[in-house]
Design a protein around this motif. Structure first.
Motif, PDB file in Angstrom:
ATOM      1  N   THR A  21      69.123 -33.483  27.456  1.00 59.15           N
ATOM      2  CA  THR A  21      67.336 -32.408  27.602  1.00 59.15           C
ATOM      3  C   THR A  21      67.757 -32.082  26.580  1.00 59.15           C
ATOM      4  OG1 THR A  21      68.666 -30.619  28.772  1.00 59.15           O
ATOM      5  CG2 THR A  21      67.772 -31.832  30.363  1.00 59.15           C
ATOM      6  N   PHE A  22      67.344 -32.878  25.172  1.00 58.36           N
ATOM      7  CA  PHE A  22      67.452 -32.217  24.499  1.00 58.36           C
ATOM      8  C   PHE A  22      66.472 -31.484  23.577  1.00 58.36           C
ATOM      9  CE2 PHE A  22      66.246 -33.072  19.595  1.00 58.36           C
ATOM     10  CZ  PHE A  22      67.878 -32.798  18.695  1.00 58.36           C
ATOM     11  N   GLY A  23      65.642 -31.376  23.588  1.00 54.95           N
ATOM     12  CA  GLY A  23      64.149 -30.195  23.279  1.00 54.95           C
ATOM     13  C   GLY A  23      64.770 -30.272  21.971  1.00 54.95           C
ATOM     14  N   GLY A  24      65.039 -28.623  21.495  1.00 57.81           N
ATOM     15  CA  GLY A  24      64.607 -28.689  19.913  1.00 57.81           C
ATOM     16  C   GLY A  24      66.034 -28.760  19.509  1.00 57.81           C
ATOM     17  N   GLY A  25      67.084 -29.208  20.048  1.00 55.92           N
ATOM     18  CA  GLY A  25      68.307 -29.826  19.761  1.00 55.92           C
ATOM     19  C   GLY A  25      69.826 -27.992  19.874  1.00 55.92           C
ATOM     20  N   GLY A  26      68.838 -27.019  20.613  1.00 61.38           N
ATOM     21  CA  GLY A  26      69.648 -25.465  20.363  1.00 61.38           C
ATOM     22  C   GLY A  26      70.803 -26.298  20.448  1.00 61.38           C
ATOM     23  N   HIS A  27      71.353 -26.478  22.321  1.00 57.10           N
ATOM     24  CA  HIS A  27      72.765 -26.740  22.440  1.00 57.10           C
ATOM     25  C   HIS A  27      73.336 -27.619  21.632  1.00 57.10           C
ATOM     26  CE1 HIS A  27      70.559 -24.354  26.152  1.00 57.10           C
ATOM     27  NE2 HIS A  27      71.460 -24.184  25.941  1.00 57.10           N
ATOM     28  N   THR A  28      72.487 -28.989  21.615  1.00 56.54           N
ATOM     29  CA  THR A  28      73.237 -29.822  21.270  1.00 56.54           C
ATOM     30  C   THR A  28      73.825 -29.365  19.704  1.00 56.54           C
ATOM     31  OG1 THR A  28      72.182 -31.634  21.836  1.00 56.54           O
ATOM     32  CG2 THR A  28      72.411 -32.213  19.967  1.00 56.54           C
ATOM     33  N   THR A  29      72.943 -28.888  18.398  1.00 55.32           N
ATOM     34  CA  THR A  29      73.568 -28.160  17.438  1.00 55.32           C
ATOM     35  C   THR A  29      74.864 -27.580  17.384  1.00 55.32           C
ATOM     36  OG1 THR A  29      71.809 -27.928  16.663  1.00 55.32           O
ATOM     37  CG2 THR A  29      72.858 -27.071  15.026  1.00 55.32           C
ATOM     38  N   ARG A  44      62.384 -37.154  27.132  1.00 55.87           N
ATOM     39  CA  ARG A  44      61.109 -37.744  27.426  1.00 55.87           C
ATOM     40  C   ARG A  44      59.989 -37.477  26.141  1.00 55.87           C
ATOM     41  NH1 ARG A  44      59.802 -36.266  33.467  1.00 55.87           N
ATOM     42  NH2 ARG A  44      58.502 -37.765  33.269  1.00 55.87           N
ATOM     43  N   ASP A  45      60.095 -36.639  26.018  1.00 61.20           N
ATOM     44  CA  ASP A  45      59.388 -35.810  24.904  1.00 61.20           C
ATOM     45  C   ASP A  45      59.052 -36.530  22.911  1.00 61.20           C
ATOM     46  OD1 ASP A  45      57.453 -34.456  23.215  1.00 61.20           O
ATOM     47  OD2 ASP A  45      58.048 -32.809  23.966  1.00 61.20           O
ATOM     48  N   PRO A  46      58.117 -37.096  23.206  1.00 61.11           N
ATOM     49  CA  PRO A  46      57.928 -38.018  22.124  1.00 61.11           C
ATOM     50  C   PRO A  46      58.333 -37.230  20.398  1.00 61.11           C
ATOM     51  CG  PRO A  46      55.886 -38.259  23.282  1.00 61.11           C
ATOM     52  CD  PRO A  46      57.323 -38.210  24.005  1.00 61.11           C
ATOM     53  N   ASP A  47      58.137 -35.093  20.636  1.00 64.84           N
ATOM     54  CA  ASP A  47      57.821 -34.962  19.694  1.00 64.84           C
ATOM     55  C   ASP A  47      59.454 -34.641  19.141  1.00 64.84           C
ATOM     56  OD1 ASP A  47      55.291 -34.827  19.691  1.00 64.84           O
ATOM     57  OD2 ASP A  47      54.762 -32.772  20.556  1.00 64.84           O
ATOM     58  N   ALA A  48      60.582 -35.283  20.596  1.00 60.12           N
ATOM     59  CA  ALA A  48      61.594 -34.202  19.836  1.00 60.12           C
ATOM     60  C   ALA A  48      62.037 -35.226  18.901  1.00 60.12           C
ATOM     61  CB  ALA A  48      62.841 -34.001  21.250  1.00 60.12           C
ATOM     62  N   ILE A  49      61.811 -36.297  19.168  1.00 57.80           N
ATOM     63  CA  ILE A  49      62.430 -37.457  18.497  1.00 57.80           C
ATOM     64  C   ILE A  49      62.713 -37.227  16.540  1.00 57.80           C
ATOM     65  CG2 ILE A  49      61.835 -40.072  16.911  1.00 57.80           C
ATOM     66  CD1 ILE A  49      60.393 -40.714  20.102  1.00 57.80           C
ATOM     67  N   ASP A  50      61.634 -36.295  16.150  1.00 59.63           N
ATOM     68  CA  ASP A  50      61.656 -35.367  14.349  1.00 59.63           C
ATOM     69  C   ASP A  50      62.201 -34.373  14.329  1.00 59.63           C
ATOM     70  OD1 ASP A  50      59.615 -37.794  13.563  1.00 59.63           O
ATOM     71  OD2 ASP A  50      57.807 -36.210  13.752  1.00 59.63           O
ATOM     72  N   ARG A  51      62.280 -33.377  15.869  1.00 54.57           N
ATOM     73  CA  ARG A  51      63.906 -32.848  15.697  1.00 54.57           C
ATOM     74  C   ARG A  51      65.424 -33.629  15.694  1.00 54.57           C
ATOM     75  NH1 ARG A  51      59.922 -30.081  18.729  1.00 54.57           N
ATOM     76  NH2 ARG A  51      61.064 -30.988  21.040  1.00 54.57           N
ATOM     77  N   ALA A  52      65.094 -34.618  16.172  1.00 50.46           N
ATOM     78  CA  ALA A  52      66.643 -35.401  16.128  1.00 50.46           C
ATOM     79  C   ALA A  52      66.839 -35.719  14.509  1.00 50.46           C
ATOM     80  CB  ALA A  52      66.055 -36.341  17.622  1.00 50.46           C
ATOM     81  N   ALA A  53      65.613 -36.334  14.467  1.00 48.03           N
ATOM     82  CA  ALA A  53      66.256 -36.794  13.413  1.00 48.03           C
ATOM     83  C   ALA A  53      66.520 -36.068  12.286  1.00 48.03           C
ATOM     84  CB  ALA A  53      65.093 -37.873  12.463  1.00 48.03           C
TER      85      ALA A  53
END
Ligand SMILES: C[S@@+](CC[C@H](N)C(=O)[O-])C[C@H]1O[C@@H](n2cnc3c(N)ncnc32)[C@H](O)[C@@H]1O
Length: 297
Positions: A21-29, A44-53
């Motif tokens: 559940t990447f979301g805003g990437g807080g946990h991943t970071t 599943r949210d396509p809006d997360a793609i740019d944040r992940a990039a």
């Protein structure tokens, strides 16, 4: 509960972790910063793609992102090597809640939508076309709302006059039936529409089946003794996790005897975290663990 999640996942150099559940990437970071491990982010949210990039630019070798539902994880990861840990932070992100265009929240006026993936049936479709009895069942089942039947009847009455198009429209319709002071008092801690909005959102995104399916796929995703962290925001989510733990108790070792809840400071900083419940466990399908399960359930 970033520190607590890190202590459950125990990321170390060379380990491979899924943030489902990447979301805003807080946990991943936080995971990437804490160690030289590899993280695969999923959302599943396509809006997360740019944040992940953006994050990928900082961690080109240690991070990848795939867009999709976590119920489809085996397909998404394909032939990738299995993982040492997985994190689920269920529910919706503040990016989704705070964006009026996503139509999730009655705090902002926007077209009723609530689709995390921006595909399929929207909240607008459900509210304006489902039969009264089906609406009542959804609001009861996923919102635990005692007034589900009256709310469903009011929705159907209101939409005959004009379509319920926006989050504010739906909020107003629900508020209409909560007009006596005694009823308002019972709901004093939350907005009277909270449960209805939660129910429609869970239905639109098929959230409970998503969780159940994902947990059932661990044997295809995880290495032996993989570490799993789940953050639930309401009892329906947590019940699925607890049931899964119970029915797989021989393959599971609970990491924390009691569930972990956010500290007062965290709730102060982020009031939405107040209902979060974190569970951590080690999973090994081929090993028979004993004991240590019941305390936390
Ligand atoms: C609570 S937020 C996660 C926040 C994240 N941990 C962070 O630190 O920014 C939940 C995220 O999970 C995503 N999500 C929810 N259900 C999903 C599912 N079934 N498959 C994939 N992503 C999902 C949502 O789109 C949302 O972005």
């Amino acid at each position: 509960m970033v520190t607590e999640v890190l202590s459950i996942l125990n990321p170390t150099s060379g380990k491979r972790i899924i943030d489902a559940t990447f979301g805003g990437g807080g946990h991943t970071t936080a995971i990437l910063e804490s160690s030289g491990c590899y993280v695969l982010g999923i959302d599943r949210d396509p809006d997360a793609i740019d944040r992940a990039a953006t994050l990928k630019a900082s961690y080109p070798n240690n991070f990848d992102f795939l867009a999709g539902e976590f119920s489809r994880l085996p397909d998404l990861i394909g032939t990738m090597e299995r993982f040492d840990g997985i994190l689920f932070d269920f529910g919706i992100s503040s990016f989704q809640v705070d964006d009026p265009d996503r139509g999730f929240s009655f705090s902002h006026d926007g077209k009723l939508d609530m689709r995390m993936s921006k595909r399929g049936l929207s909240a607008f479709d459900v509210i304006n076309s489902f039969e009264e009895k089906d609406l009542a069942e959804i609001i009861w089942k996923y919102g635990d709302e005692p007034k589900s039947r009256r709310i469903a009847a009011e929705i159907v009455r209101a939409r005959k006059i004009s379509q319920i198009t926006t989050t504010f429209d739906l909020h107003m319709v629900v508020r209409n039936i909560f007009n006596s002071d005694s009823v308002k008092k019972k709901y004093s801690k939350i907005d009277v529409a909270t449960k209805t909005f939660q129910a429609i959102r869970i239905f639109v995104n098929d959230e409970l089946l998503e969780i159940d399916t994902a947990l059932g796929q661990f044997p295809r995703l995880l290495k032996n003794d993989a570490r799993i962290a789940t953050i639930s925001f309401h009892a329906l989510e947590d019940r699925i996790v607890k049931n899964w733990i119970k029915s797989n108790s021989a393959s599971i070792k609970i990491i924390n005897k009691s569930v972990i809840k956010p500290s007062h400071e965290e709730i102060k900083k982020n009031p939405r975290s107040r209902s979060a419940v974190l569970r951590g466990f080690v999973y090994n399908e081929s090993k028979a663990y004993t004991g240590e399960v019941d305390d936390a359930l």
